[in-house]
Design a protein around this motif. Structure first.
Motif, PDB file in Angstrom:
ATOM      1  N   HIS A  58     -24.437 -28.314   6.430  1.00  0.00           N
ATOM      2  CA  HIS A  58     -24.718 -28.954   7.716  1.00  0.00           C
ATOM      3  C   HIS A  58     -24.085 -30.355   7.389  1.00  0.00           C
ATOM      4  O   HIS A  58     -24.955 -31.497   7.404  1.00  0.00           O
ATOM      5  CB  HIS A  58     -26.180 -28.911   8.223  1.00  0.00           C
ATOM      6  N   ARG A  59     -22.936 -30.504   6.941  1.00  0.00           N
ATOM      7  CA  ARG A  59     -22.367 -31.678   7.033  1.00  0.00           C
ATOM      8  C   ARG A  59     -22.220 -32.944   7.624  1.00  0.00           C
ATOM      9  O   ARG A  59     -22.692 -34.081   7.352  1.00  0.00           O
ATOM     10  CB  ARG A  59     -20.664 -31.398   6.480  1.00  0.00           C
ATOM     11  N   TYR A  60     -22.312 -32.567   9.033  1.00  0.00           N
ATOM     12  CA  TYR A  60     -22.305 -33.678  10.036  1.00  0.00           C
ATOM     13  C   TYR A  60     -23.594 -33.796  10.989  1.00  0.00           C
ATOM     14  O   TYR A  60     -23.684 -34.542  11.715  1.00  0.00           O
ATOM     15  CB  TYR A  60     -21.495 -33.455  11.048  1.00  0.00           C
ATOM     16  N   ALA A  61     -24.806 -33.182  10.466  1.00  0.00           N
ATOM     17  CA  ALA A  61     -25.968 -33.204  10.896  1.00  0.00           C
ATOM     18  C   ALA A  61     -26.432 -34.731  10.841  1.00  0.00           C
ATOM     19  O   ALA A  61     -27.001 -35.157  12.003  1.00  0.00           O
ATOM     20  CB  ALA A  61     -26.983 -32.148  10.276  1.00  0.00           C
ATOM     21  N   GLU A 108     -33.517 -43.594  22.021  1.00  0.00           N
ATOM     22  CA  GLU A 108     -33.907 -44.759  21.813  1.00  0.00           C
ATOM     23  C   GLU A 108     -33.460 -45.711  23.136  1.00  0.00           C
ATOM     24  O   GLU A 108     -34.076 -46.543  23.948  1.00  0.00           O
ATOM     25  CB  GLU A 108     -33.446 -45.462  20.797  1.00  0.00           C
ATOM     26  N   ARG A 109     -32.175 -45.260  23.485  1.00  0.00           N
ATOM     27  CA  ARG A 109     -31.726 -46.067  24.874  1.00  0.00           C
ATOM     28  C   ARG A 109     -32.678 -45.644  26.030  1.00  0.00           C
ATOM     29  O   ARG A 109     -32.807 -46.682  26.796  1.00  0.00           O
ATOM     30  CB  ARG A 109     -30.322 -45.452  25.109  1.00  0.00           C
ATOM     31  N   HIS A 169     -32.728 -28.111  15.755  1.00  0.00           N
ATOM     32  CA  HIS A 169     -32.030 -27.924  14.745  1.00  0.00           C
ATOM     33  C   HIS A 169     -30.673 -28.578  15.004  1.00  0.00           C
ATOM     34  O   HIS A 169     -29.947 -28.057  15.885  1.00  0.00           O
ATOM     35  CB  HIS A 169     -31.877 -26.517  14.293  1.00  0.00           C
ATOM     36  N   LEU A 170     -30.337 -29.886  14.215  1.00  0.00           N
ATOM     37  CA  LEU A 170     -29.136 -30.435  14.566  1.00  0.00           C
ATOM     38  C   LEU A 170     -27.812 -30.063  13.813  1.00  0.00           C
ATOM     39  O   LEU A 170     -27.035 -31.175  13.594  1.00  0.00           O
ATOM     40  CB  LEU A 170     -29.458 -31.865  14.794  1.00  0.00           C
ATOM     41  N   GLU A 175     -27.836 -39.023  14.381  1.00  0.00           N
ATOM     42  CA  GLU A 175     -27.760 -40.538  14.790  1.00  0.00           C
ATOM     43  C   GLU A 175     -27.571 -40.628  16.108  1.00  0.00           C
ATOM     44  O   GLU A 175     -27.984 -41.499  16.921  1.00  0.00           O
ATOM     45  CB  GLU A 175     -26.661 -41.281  14.065  1.00  0.00           C
ATOM     46  N   ALA A 176     -26.480 -39.722  16.856  1.00  0.00           N
ATOM     47  CA  ALA A 176     -26.225 -39.730  18.038  1.00  0.00           C
ATOM     48  C   ALA A 176     -27.354 -39.483  19.131  1.00  0.00           C
ATOM     49  O   ALA A 176     -27.621 -40.091  19.940  1.00  0.00           O
ATOM     50  CB  ALA A 176     -24.857 -38.906  18.386  1.00  0.00           C
ATOM     51  N   VAL A 177     -27.868 -38.378  18.625  1.00  0.00           N
ATOM     52  CA  VAL A 177     -29.157 -38.012  19.507  1.00  0.00           C
ATOM     53  C   VAL A 177     -30.294 -39.095  19.627  1.00  0.00           C
ATOM     54  O   VAL A 177     -30.788 -39.413  20.643  1.00  0.00           O
ATOM     55  CB  VAL A 177     -29.764 -36.710  18.835  1.00  0.00           C
ATOM     56  N   ILE A 178     -30.430 -39.678  18.428  1.00  0.00           N
ATOM     57  CA  ILE A 178     -31.602 -41.008  18.249  1.00  0.00           C
ATOM     58  C   ILE A 178     -31.095 -41.925  19.093  1.00  0.00           C
ATOM     59  O   ILE A 178     -31.942 -42.641  19.607  1.00  0.00           O
ATOM     60  CB  ILE A 178     -31.880 -41.132  16.715  1.00  0.00           C
TER      61      ILE A 178
END
Length: 322
Positions: free
Chosen positions: A62-65, A77-78, A32-33, A70-73
């Motif tokens: 959850h405004r910035y979820a 992916e990196r 849950h992000l 995006e950061a987690v993905i």
């Protein structure tokens, strides 16, 4: 141990999937992000990561979820992890402008649309639009948020200057061509692994909020996802649908690296389809599914299970070679 990780911000929408994963005895973990910490110096765990972040997260505080997702993905992916509905899918989920440009690039017709930022610019854009009626909607939205139908510029001015005006979370309002359908229906086609599952017909006679999730309140006239009489069912799975547009949708999903989606369209009086929304965190209505004996979350859980098994086999082969 390798498992399925679910990236999301809404437990109510996710429980239907986790129930299916448990039925299939598949290991999973919910991420849950809504808030959290991400150490970019660490390596992600092994597994399959399924992103079902929602553009409407801000309506649940959850405004910035999506930004956190995006950061987690990007981190996943990196490190070469398997991400279902990765960064490209998320980019389309949170922007209808991006959706329309990608749909158009795939040769799929969308309603005529103008983008505006600022209240005065909304009115100015509508004046230049030269079509009535027209609708306004939010660029980053969900559940029909911000969708309003106007028959005149004067009505739009009253709305924009009045207390009922909804400010878009990203500041972008769309002024869009109103498609007059011969019957009050839109169509939502569901895809898993980029392949067609079924199309649900949605009755729009009571409003624009078309979320099919069972978590929607059954008292809400705009999303009555609870059980209804047969002749009043809001969501009905169709035995067949237009083959040509389905082929276009599958091609669109393939080109944009989207594996799981619900794509919404409407047909005008001339039989022309206009596609207006791509949902990469798609939900399913259990009443409609039980009547048709088709189950989207089961298809999704089976797909995630196959991807997990593929990953385990790849790791096993790599270990043997090493």
């Amino acid at each position: 141990m390798s498992k399925i990780y679910i990236i999301h911000e809404n437990d109510e929408w996710t429980s239907h999937l986790t129930n299916r994963l448990e039925e299939l005895d598949l290991l999973y973990e919910s991420w849950h992000l809504g808030e959290g910490i991400l150490d970019l110096n660490e390596e992600p765990p092994e597994g399959v990561f399924y992103n079902r972040m929602s553009a409407s997260s801000h309506t649940r505080n959850h405004r910035y979820a999506p930004e956190f997702a995006e950061a987690v993905i990007a981190w996943l992916e990196r490190h070469g992890r398997t991400v279902i509905n990765g960064s490209r899918a998320l980019r389309l989920e949170v922007s209808k402008v991006n959706q329309y440009m990608a749909l158009n690039q795939s040769g799929i017709r969308t309603p005529k649309t103008t983008v505006a930022v600022g209240k005065e610019q909304i009115v100015e854009a509508a004046e230049k639009f030269l079509e009535t009626p027209f609708i306004t909607k939010h660029n980053r939205a969900g559940k029909g948020q911000g969708v309003q139908l106007f028959h005149s510029i004067e009505a739009l001015k009253d709305y924009v200057d009045g207390p009922e005006f909804e400010e878009p979370v990203d500041g972008i309002t769309l002024i869009q061509q109103y498609i007059q359908a011969p019957e009050p229906y839109i169509y939502r086609s569901e895809f898993v692994n980029g392949q067609y599952v079924y199309t649900v017909r949605v009755d729009t006679s009571e409003g624009f909020e078309l979320c099919p999730a069972d978590a929607c309140s059954i008292e809400d006239l705009y999303c009555p996802a609870g059980e209804q009489p047969e002749d009043q069912a809001k969501f009905t799975i169709l035995p067949e649908f237009d083959d040509n547009i389905l082929r276009q949708y599958e091609s669109f999903l393939r080109h944009n690296e989207i594996k799981v989606a619900g794509i919404e369209c409407i047909k005008d009086v001339h039989g022309t389809f206009y596609t207006y929304d791509v949902n990469t965190n798609t939900n399913y209505n259990s009443d409609a599914e039980s009547k048709a004996d088709r189950y989207g979350m089961l298809e999704l859980a089976l797909y995630l299970g196959r991807k997990l098994q593929e990953g385990v086999q790849e790791v096993s082969l790599s270990t043997k070679k090493g």
